[in-house]
Design a protein around this motif. Structure first.
Motif, PDB file in Angstrom:
ATOM      1  N   PHE A   9      98.317  -2.739   4.511  1.00  0.00           N
ATOM      2  CA  PHE A   9      99.530  -2.195   5.108  1.00  0.00           C
ATOM      3  C   PHE A   9      99.463  -2.142   6.630  1.00  0.00           C
ATOM      4  O   PHE A   9     100.342  -1.567   7.257  1.00  0.00           O
ATOM      5  N   SER A  10      98.431  -2.714   7.235  1.00  0.00           N
ATOM      6  CA  SER A  10      98.323  -2.659   8.689  1.00  0.00           C
ATOM      7  C   SER A  10      99.401  -3.489   9.382  1.00  0.00           C
ATOM      8  O   SER A  10      99.671  -3.277  10.561  1.00  0.00           O
ATOM      9  N   SER A  11     100.032  -4.419   8.648  1.00  0.00           N
ATOM     10  CA  SER A  11     101.115  -5.191   9.246  1.00  0.00           C
ATOM     11  C   SER A  11     102.349  -4.346   9.501  1.00  0.00           C
ATOM     12  O   SER A  11     103.238  -4.750  10.248  1.00  0.00           O
ATOM     13  N   PHE A  12     102.399  -3.160   8.885  1.00  0.00           N
ATOM     14  CA  PHE A  12     103.525  -2.251   9.102  1.00  0.00           C
ATOM     15  C   PHE A  12     103.166  -1.135  10.077  1.00  0.00           C
ATOM     16  O   PHE A  12     103.914  -0.174  10.221  1.00  0.00           O
ATOM     17  N   ASP A  13     102.028  -1.251  10.748  1.00  0.00           N
ATOM     18  CA  ASP A  13     101.577  -0.208  11.653  1.00  0.00           C
ATOM     19  C   ASP A  13     102.312  -0.326  12.978  1.00  0.00           C
ATOM     20  O   ASP A  13     102.195  -1.353  13.647  1.00  0.00           O
ATOM     21  N   PRO A  14     103.061   0.698  13.398  1.00  0.00           N
ATOM     22  CA  PRO A  14     103.814   0.600  14.657  1.00  0.00           C
ATOM     23  C   PRO A  14     102.942   0.859  15.875  1.00  0.00           C
ATOM     24  O   PRO A  14     103.084   1.856  16.573  1.00  0.00           O
ATOM     25  N   SER A  15     102.005  -0.030  16.159  1.00  0.00           N
ATOM     26  CA  SER A  15     101.145   0.111  17.325  1.00  0.00           C
ATOM     27  C   SER A  15     100.849  -1.263  17.896  1.00  0.00           C
ATOM     28  O   SER A  15     100.955  -2.274  17.211  1.00  0.00           O
ATOM     29  N   THR A  16     100.487  -1.299  19.189  1.00  0.00           N
ATOM     30  CA  THR A  16     100.197  -2.553  19.868  1.00  0.00           C
ATOM     31  C   THR A  16      98.802  -2.489  20.454  1.00  0.00           C
ATOM     32  O   THR A  16      98.077  -1.503  20.310  1.00  0.00           O
TER      33      THR A  16
ATOM     34  N   ASN B  89     117.899  -5.998  12.088  1.00  0.00           N
ATOM     35  CA  ASN B  89     116.497  -5.568  12.056  1.00  0.00           C
ATOM     36  C   ASN B  89     115.747  -6.180  10.877  1.00  0.00           C
ATOM     37  O   ASN B  89     114.543  -6.452  10.981  1.00  0.00           O
ATOM     38  N   ASN B  90     116.434  -6.392   9.753  1.00  0.00           N
ATOM     39  CA  ASN B  90     115.789  -7.052   8.623  1.00  0.00           C
ATOM     40  C   ASN B  90     115.399  -8.486   8.964  1.00  0.00           C
ATOM     41  O   ASN B  90     114.294  -8.939   8.661  1.00  0.00           O
ATOM     42  N   PHE B  91     116.323  -9.210   9.576  1.00  0.00           N
ATOM     43  CA  PHE B  91     116.029 -10.594   9.953  1.00  0.00           C
ATOM     44  C   PHE B  91     114.964 -10.662  11.032  1.00  0.00           C
ATOM     45  O   PHE B  91     114.126 -11.567  11.032  1.00  0.00           O
ATOM     46  N   LEU B  92     114.982  -9.710  11.939  1.00  0.00           N
ATOM     47  CA  LEU B  92     114.003  -9.711  13.021  1.00  0.00           C
ATOM     48  C   LEU B  92     112.591  -9.550  12.481  1.00  0.00           C
ATOM     49  O   LEU B  92     111.632 -10.110  13.024  1.00  0.00           O
ATOM     50  N   GLY B  93     112.457  -8.789  11.383  1.00  0.00           N
ATOM     51  CA  GLY B  93     111.138  -8.586  10.801  1.00  0.00           C
ATOM     52  C   GLY B  93     110.564  -9.808  10.114  1.00  0.00           C
ATOM     53  O   GLY B  93     109.363  -9.835   9.800  1.00  0.00           O
ATOM     54  N   LEU B  94     111.386 -10.842   9.869  1.00  0.00           N
ATOM     55  CA  LEU B  94     110.882 -12.065   9.240  1.00  0.00           C
ATOM     56  C   LEU B  94     110.154 -12.965  10.227  1.00  0.00           C
ATOM     57  O   LEU B  94     109.437 -13.877   9.816  1.00  0.00           O
ATOM     58  N   PHE B  95     110.342 -12.743  11.524  1.00  0.00           N
ATOM     59  CA  PHE B  95     109.670 -13.563  12.522  1.00  0.00           C
ATOM     60  C   PHE B  95     108.237 -13.078  12.715  1.00  0.00           C
ATOM     61  O   PHE B  95     107.955 -11.877  12.606  1.00  0.00           O
TER      62      PHE B  95
ATOM     63  N   PHE C  40     107.782  -6.448  14.758  1.00  0.00           N
ATOM     64  CA  PHE C  40     107.695  -5.249  13.930  1.00  0.00           C
ATOM     65  C   PHE C  40     108.955  -5.091  13.080  1.00  0.00           C
ATOM     66  O   PHE C  40     110.080  -5.228  13.577  1.00  0.00           O
ATOM     67  N   THR C  41     108.772  -4.802  11.797  1.00  0.00           N
ATOM     68  CA  THR C  41     109.899  -4.586  10.874  1.00  0.00           C
ATOM     69  C   THR C  41     110.204  -3.095  10.824  1.00  0.00           C
ATOM     70  O   THR C  41     109.578  -2.342  10.083  1.00  0.00           O
ATOM     71  N   SER C  42     111.170  -2.662  11.615  1.00  0.00           N
ATOM     72  CA  SER C  42     111.459  -1.227  11.708  1.00  0.00           C
ATOM     73  C   SER C  42     112.103  -0.685  10.443  1.00  0.00           C
ATOM     74  O   SER C  42     111.918   0.487  10.103  1.00  0.00           O
ATOM     75  N   THR C  43     112.844  -1.519   9.702  1.00  0.00           N
ATOM     76  CA  THR C  43     113.517  -1.044   8.498  1.00  0.00           C
ATOM     77  C   THR C  43     112.568  -0.878   7.311  1.00  0.00           C
ATOM     78  O   THR C  43     113.002  -0.451   6.243  1.00  0.00           O
ATOM     79  N   SER C  44     111.303  -1.194   7.485  1.00  0.00           N
ATOM     80  CA  SER C  44     110.340  -0.965   6.410  1.00  0.00           C
ATOM     81  C   SER C  44     109.733   0.432   6.476  1.00  0.00           C
ATOM     82  O   SER C  44     108.874   0.763   5.667  1.00  0.00           O
ATOM     83  N   HIS C  45     110.175   1.255   7.412  1.00  0.00           N
ATOM     84  CA  HIS C  45     109.663   2.608   7.579  1.00  0.00           C
ATOM     85  C   HIS C  45     110.746   3.617   7.206  1.00  0.00           C
ATOM     86  O   HIS C  45     111.908   3.495   7.626  1.00  0.00           O
TER      87      HIS C  45
ATOM     88  N   VAL D  66     114.820   4.873   0.508  1.00  0.00           N
ATOM     89  CA  VAL D  66     113.691   4.280  -0.215  1.00  0.00           C
ATOM     90  C   VAL D  66     114.032   2.872  -0.692  1.00  0.00           C
ATOM     91  O   VAL D  66     113.179   1.971  -0.660  1.00  0.00           O
ATOM     92  N   ARG D  67     115.262   2.642  -1.130  1.00  0.00           N
ATOM     93  CA  ARG D  67     115.649   1.309  -1.609  1.00  0.00           C
ATOM     94  C   ARG D  67     115.484   0.276  -0.511  1.00  0.00           C
ATOM     95  O   ARG D  67     114.918  -0.806  -0.728  1.00  0.00           O
ATOM     96  N   LEU D  68     115.971   0.591   0.681  1.00  0.00           N
ATOM     97  CA  LEU D  68     115.885  -0.366   1.785  1.00  0.00           C
ATOM     98  C   LEU D  68     114.442  -0.583   2.219  1.00  0.00           C
ATOM     99  O   LEU D  68     113.985  -1.726   2.370  1.00  0.00           O
ATOM    100  N   ALA D  69     113.707   0.516   2.416  1.00  0.00           N
ATOM    101  CA  ALA D  69     112.324   0.393   2.888  1.00  0.00           C
ATOM    102  C   ALA D  69     111.439  -0.298   1.856  1.00  0.00           C
ATOM    103  O   ALA D  69     110.606  -1.144   2.206  1.00  0.00           O
ATOM    104  N   ALA D  70     111.611   0.036   0.581  1.00  0.00           N
ATOM    105  CA  ALA D  70     110.767  -0.554  -0.464  1.00  0.00           C
ATOM    106  C   ALA D  70     110.999  -2.057  -0.590  1.00  0.00           C
ATOM    107  O   ALA D  70     110.041  -2.827  -0.783  1.00  0.00           O
ATOM    108  N   ASN D  71     112.230  -2.491  -0.504  1.00  0.00           N
ATOM    109  CA  ASN D  71     112.506  -3.930  -0.596  1.00  0.00           C
ATOM    110  C   ASN D  71     111.937  -4.689   0.592  1.00  0.00           C
ATOM    111  O   ASN D  71     111.455  -5.821   0.438  1.00  0.00           O
ATOM    112  N   MET D  72     111.999  -4.093   1.773  1.00  0.00           N
ATOM    113  CA  MET D  72     111.416  -4.751   2.940  1.00  0.00           C
ATOM    114  C   MET D  72     109.888  -4.809   2.826  1.00  0.00           C
ATOM    115  O   MET D  72     109.265  -5.821   3.139  1.00  0.00           O
ATOM    116  N   ILE D  73     109.295  -3.713   2.370  1.00  0.00           N
ATOM    117  CA  ILE D  73     107.831  -3.684   2.238  1.00  0.00           C
ATOM    118  C   ILE D  73     107.354  -4.672   1.179  1.00  0.00           C
ATOM    119  O   ILE D  73     106.365  -5.395   1.377  1.00  0.00           O
ATOM    120  N   ALA D  74     108.055  -4.734   0.033  1.00  0.00           N
ATOM    121  CA  ALA D  74     107.614  -5.588  -1.069  1.00  0.00           C
ATOM    122  C   ALA D  74     107.581  -7.063  -0.661  1.00  0.00           C
ATOM    123  O   ALA D  74     106.589  -7.769  -0.902  1.00  0.00           O
TER     124      ALA D  74
END
Length: 227
Positions: free
Chosen positions: A5-12, A81-87, A91-96, A157-165
Motif C-alpha cells: 500500500f505504499s503507492s497510496f502513501d501521500p509523501s514525497t 482526479n480518478n484519471f490523474l491517478g492512472l498516470f 498521487f491518486t487522491s480519490t483513493s483516500h 468507501v465505494r469510491l475509495a475502494a474501487n480506486m484502491i482495488a
C-alpha cells in the motif's frame, strides 16, 4: 516499496505531503481553455455537461433550477482526479477516505439539515414507506434511519475502494515483471493494457455513480419540500 500500500502513501522525497496538490492542478489548467478556439475535446466536454445537466434535472425534478451545477462540478472533479491517478508517479487522491468523506459528508449533512429544519413532519413520514403494516413500522423506522446514516460512508468507501482495488491489481501485476520470462512479459504487458482500459472505464463510472447518488439523495429532500 516498503509494502503493497505504499503507492497510496501521500509523501514525497522531501518529506512533505505535496502529492495532495494533484487535486488542485485542474484549477490551473481549466481556465486556460477559455482563451483557445473551441476544440473537439472542448466540444465533447460541453456535450457531456449538457447531457448530465438534463439527466440530473430529471432526477431532481422541477424544483432543480440551478442546483445541477454542484453535481456536475462534483462529477468533473472526481473524474479528473480518478484519471490523474492512472498516470505514473501521480498521487491518486480519490483513493483516500479523507477526500471522499470530505466530499460526501458535507453534502449529506446539508441535505439532512435542510430537510429536518424545513419539513420535519414529512421527513419523519418518509421513514415509513407507504403501505407498511403497522406491526413492521418500528422496524422500518430503524432500517430507514440506519440506511440514511450510512449513506455518506457508503459513498466514500465505494469510491475509495474501487480506486484502491484497480491500482493494487496494476501494482501486483507490474511487480512480477522482472521475475518472469520474455514471453510471459508480453502477455503481462497486454494484460496491463486491458486492465488500464478497464480502470479508465471505472474512473468514469465511479464518478458518475457518486454524482447520481448524491443527486438522488438531494431529490428526496427537494421532493419532500415540494409536497
Amino acid at each position: 516499496m516498503a509494502n503493497l500500500f505504499s503507492s497510496f502513501d501521500p509523501s514525497t522525497s522531501i518529506k512533505l505531503p505535496l502529492n495532495w496538490l494533484s487535486t488542485m492542478v485542474g484549477l490551473m489548467i481549466i481556465p486556460l481553455t477559455f482563451w483557445f478556439i473551441p476544440s473537439r475535446p472542448m466540444i465533447l466536454w460541453n456535450k457531456i455537461i449538457q447531457i448530465l445537466h438534463k439527466e440530473f434535472k430529471i432526477l431532481i425534478g422541477p424544483m432543480s433550477k440551478g442546483s445541477t451545477l454542484i453535481f456536475i462540478s462534483l462529477f468533473s472533479m472526481i473524474m479528473y482526479n480518478n484519471f490523474l491517478g492512472l498516470f505514473p508517479y501521480i498521487f491518486t487522491s480519490t483513493s483516500h477516505l479523507i477526500l471522499t468523506l470530505a466530499l460526501a459528508l458535507p453534502l449529506w449533512l446539508s441535505f439532512m439539515l435542510f430537510g429536518w429544519l424545513n419539513n420535519t413532519i414529512h421527513m419523519l413520514a418518509h421513514l415509513v414507506p407507504q403501505g407498511t403494516p403497522s406491526i413492521l413500522m418500528p422496524f422500518m423506522v430503524c432500517i430507514e434511519t440506519t440506511s440514511n446514516l450510512i449513506r455518506p460512508g457508503t459513498l466514500a468507501v465505494r469510491l475509495a475502494a474501487n480506486m484502491i482495488a484497480g491500482h493494487l491489481l496494476l501494482t501486483l501485476l507490474g511487480s512480477v515483471g522482472p521475475t518472469i520470462s520474455l514471453y510471459s512479459t508480453s502477455i503481462l504487458f497486454m494484460a496491463q493494457i486491458l486492465l488500464l482500459t478497464l480502470e479508465s472505464a471505472v474512473t468514469i463510472i465511479q464518478s458518475y455513480v457518486f454524482a447520481v447518488l448524491s443527486t438522488l439523495y438531494s431529490s428526496e429532500v427537494i421532493y419532500v419540500r415540494k409536497k
